[in-house]
Design an enzyme around this catalytic site. Structure first.
Site, PDB file in Angstrom:
ATOM      1  N   HIS A 188       0.782  -1.246   0.000  1.00 39.76           N
ATOM      2  CA  HIS A 188       0.000   0.000   0.000  1.00 39.76           C
ATOM      3  C   HIS A 188       0.813   1.294   0.000  1.00 39.76           C
ATOM      4  O   HIS A 188       0.264   2.363  -0.256  1.00 39.76           O
ATOM      5  CB  HIS A 188      -0.939   0.011   1.215  1.00 39.76           C
ATOM      6  CG  HIS A 188      -2.325   0.476   0.890  1.00 39.76           C
ATOM      7  ND1 HIS A 188      -2.582   1.549   0.057  1.00 39.76           N
ATOM      8  CD2 HIS A 188      -3.527   0.024   1.275  1.00 39.76           C
ATOM      9  CE1 HIS A 188      -3.887   1.725  -0.042  1.00 39.76           C
ATOM     10  NE2 HIS A 188      -4.492   0.807   0.681  1.00 39.76           N
TER      11      HIS A 188
ATOM     12  N   TYR B   1     -13.817   4.874  10.021  1.00 40.09           N
ATOM     13  CA  TYR B   1     -13.005   5.409   8.926  1.00 40.09           C
ATOM     14  C   TYR B   1     -13.569   4.903   7.610  1.00 40.09           C
ATOM     15  O   TYR B   1     -13.817   3.716   7.453  1.00 40.09           O
ATOM     16  CB  TYR B   1     -11.574   4.894   9.114  1.00 40.09           C
ATOM     17  CG  TYR B   1     -10.549   5.322   8.089  1.00 40.09           C
ATOM     18  CD1 TYR B   1      -9.582   6.274   8.409  1.00 40.09           C
ATOM     19  CD2 TYR B   1     -10.491   4.740   6.824  1.00 40.09           C
ATOM     20  CE1 TYR B   1      -8.607   6.644   7.495  1.00 40.09           C
ATOM     21  CE2 TYR B   1      -9.528   5.111   5.905  1.00 40.09           C
ATOM     22  CZ  TYR B   1      -8.589   6.059   6.239  1.00 40.09           C
ATOM     23  OH  TYR B   1      -7.625   6.425   5.329  1.00 40.09           O
TER      24      TYR B   1
ATOM     25  N   THR C 196      -5.446   9.911  -0.333  1.00 41.75           N
ATOM     26  CA  THR C 196      -6.801   9.643   0.158  1.00 41.75           C
ATOM     27  C   THR C 196      -7.154  10.678   1.219  1.00 41.75           C
ATOM     28  O   THR C 196      -6.280  11.348   1.760  1.00 41.75           O
ATOM     29  CB  THR C 196      -6.913   8.242   0.810  1.00 41.75           C
ATOM     30  OG1 THR C 196      -5.968   8.162   1.876  1.00 41.75           O
ATOM     31  CG2 THR C 196      -6.676   7.136  -0.194  1.00 41.75           C
TER      32      THR C 196
END
Length: 633
Positions: free
Chosen positions: A347, A461, A474
């Site tokens: 990620h 979240y 993001t």
């Protein structure tokens, strides 16, 4: 809505099509007063009155004092760095400085839908077709011919054929402005180059991202063994699909036993532990073999077992057995014995938007214009010369390190539960008919379910892409609000006190507010990244951490017990990730036209199965109320 165009290729895989370039606007730094207001709105449902007063006081002191100074410094710094966004550096650091293992903590997965033509789901056929389509995608991107995706804020105005035709003839310097006028934003593609030939390298204290675009080979793993062969030839053309098929067939029929000490486990270790072991590997004469692993286009993992069900699929794609993955590669393309395929991606280098675009294109290309068929004969080539099996020299310390990594990995995976549901009593179509946001309704169901299960409202979240901006990453949507709390309490605790009309109004209120939060986040007007950037700046300047950040309420808001992410795509069957905190839920969900799918990961402190039952019940109640039916408690 995604724009897909796969430019035409000749037989060598060369690109034969046109290009679009776009200008891009920069990620805005929100106003500090807006950030503080949004932060306090997110805190309100989580705190009692006394706690909230204290947090409010600290927030306003921060806004008038040190926060203002830091904000001004951040704005000035941002103006001097117009080539990027204010969040890029801090966000890379957040990922690369974390010492937690990437497996379960950061890496996520998305699984492909099966090929609609069932005979094409044969492992060799599918592995060949997907590899060829992945190489085509890479060549298309590197040649500058990959049309940018467009984020449509008002799809009815901009996601139309007429808009696409007009924007194609607008000069590139003005195309961004033309799109902006109808709230359609070409997405940032700066992450895409890390999709290929890239690896996260473990280093003490902070990892590094490595990319070698000159490398021409693919890494294939099977039974924990490593193989490499070239998929690009000397002239830069793709190797013939029949040759790729021959090499993969050779690997699938290799009888080499699984290694006693599978190296893949090391990529599941604590990053500092792995950094030291990697140094040992390099010092033990494995530099050339590791270089091949790190620089490979990507890692193709061929598993030797079929997939039993969706839960087995999620476990396989999220973590697998630890031996047949290289979790540090930008992505592993995993293909099981029955042709079930998925992607596990690291990620730090990028977000789901880039991976999803790649996945959509590979699925479309490999199913619509497959390079080989189940009847295709592999080329008559000497694969034993073309395919190199990598061997690693392991000393006792490395063997002990692998054994320990395996023990830790097995214990972590053993503790992880994955559960899922499909809700078939309605989906996107019905919710839009009732003029409520599908995403808002599902998020509301999560809030209701947690309240029903634990009698609490907790930090939640939801990930939102800011790829509409240059180097955007993001932003966080905070789905737990005073509106969801009020609505959840009405459904869970006071159902008999409210009429169906009153409950409908509460749902609509939640939907409106969630819609606002989503729009703000997508436009770079959330509060999480801004506060994160200010905190990062304070620490980098050696400033004592302001009281605002030492508030327990700040820590609690950032301890995301319910972490959620959604995607719907014709290519993707399901996606998921691990909980982000030990006592949390990792929730992947999809809202389809007529149904809703949800899969939840959790550790033993939480009961994921019960949570999903509560989600199902909550969705049932919400849908019944929207249909005008009376709901019994």
């Amino acid at each position: 809505m995604l724009l897909h165009r796969f430019p035409v290729q000749d037989r060598a895989g060369n690109v034969l099509n046109w290009t679009i370039t776009t200008g891009q606007t920069r990620l805005p730094v929100p106003k500090l007063e807006d950030t503080i207001k949004r932060y306090l709105n997110a805190q309100k449902p989580l705190l009692n009155d006394d706690q909230f007063r204290k947090t409010e006081e600290l927030a306003h002191q921060f806004e008038k004092g040190i926060g203002r100074e830091l904000h001004e410094q951040l704005v000035a710094q941002d103006k001097q760095n117009k080539h990027t966004s204010y969040i890029t550096g801090p966000w890379f650091d957040m990922y690369l400085k974390s010492r937690d293992p990437v497996v379960l903590n950061f890496n996520a997965f998305m699984s492909f839908n099966p090929d609609p033509k069932s005979e094409y789901n044969d492992q060799l056929t599918r592995a060949t077709n997907m590899t060829v389509s992945a190489v085509r995608f890479m060549k298309t991107f590197r040649a500058g011919y990959l049309e940018p995706e467009v984020f449509h804020l008002n799809p009815e105005k901009s996601d139309t054929e007429i808009f696409k035709k007009i924007i194609r003839f607008v000069p590139s310097s003005l195309s961004w402005f033309g799109a902006y006028m109808v709230n359609a934003y070409p997405l940032d593609m700066s992450q895409y180059f890390r999709l290929f030939n890239s690896t996260r390298l473990p280093k003490l204290n902070k990892d590094e991202l490595f990319t070698d675009e000159k490398a021409k080979h693919l890494l294939v793993m099977r039974k924990g063994n490593f193989y490499v062969f070239d998929v690009i030839d000397r002239d830069g053309n793709m190797v013939k699909p029949s040759e790729i098929q021959a090499h993969l067939k050779y690997i699938l029929s290799d009888n080499s036993p699984a290694p006693d000490f599978p190296l893949g486990y090391l990529t599941s270790e604590n990053r500092d532990t792995w950094a030291l072991l990697r140094k040992n590997l390099l010092d033990s004469g494995n530099e050339e073999a590791l270089q091949k692993v790190d620089s490979a286009l990507f890692c193709l993992s061929l598993d030797d077992f079929p997939i039993k069900d969706f839960v087995h699929l999620s476990h396989t794609m999220l973590h697998g057995d630890g031996a047949n993955r290289w979790y540090d590669k930008s992505f592993n393309l995993i293909i099981a014995k029955d042709g079930t395929a998925g992607i596990n991606f690291e990620h730090s280098w990028g977000d789901g938007v880039a991976v999803l675009r790649f996945q959509n294109e590979v699925f479309k290309d490999s199913t619509k214009v497959p390079a080989v068929s189940p009847q295709s004969q592999p080329a008559s080539v000497d694969s034993s010369r073309a395919v190199q099996k990598l061997d690693f020299k392991l000393n006792d310390a490395l063997k002990a390190g692998i054994t320990k990594a395996k023990q830790k990995f097995d214990a972590s995976v053993e503790a992880l539960s994955i559960n899922m549901i499909q809700f078939h009593e309605g989906g996107k179509e019905l919710l839009k008919q009732k003029k409520v946001s599908p995403d808002a309704v599902v998020q509301l169901a999560f809030q209701m379910a947690f309240l029903q299960q634990y009698n609490q409202t907790v930090a939640t979240y939801e990930s939102c892409s800011t790829a509409a901006f240059k180097h955007g990453r993001t932003e966080t949507i905070r789905p737990a609000s005073i509106h969801t709390k009020k609505c959840s309490e009405a459904f869970v605790k006071e159902l008999s006190k409210h009429s169906t009309e009153e409950l409908q109004k509460l749902i609509v209120e939640c939907s409106k507010y969630h819609g606002r939060l989503t729009k703000e986040a997508a436009m770079g007007q959330g509060f999480d990244r801004h506060l994160f950037g200010l905190r990062y700046l304070a620490l980098s300047k050696g400033i004592a951490l302001p009281d605002f950040y030492q508030d327990q309420a700040y820590a609690r808001l950032n301890y995301n017990i319910i972490s959620t992410s959604t995607l719907v795509s014709p290519a993707v069957q399901l996606g998921g990730f691990g909980p982000v905190v030990p006592d949390g839920y990792g929730v992947g969900y999809q809202v389809h036209d007529g149904w809703i799918g949800c899969n939840v990961s959790s550790y033993p402190t939480r009961n994921g199965k019960e949570f999903l039952q509560c989600i199902h019940k909550s969705l049932e109640n919400i849908f019944n109320v929207l249909k005008g039916k009376k709901v019994d408690s």
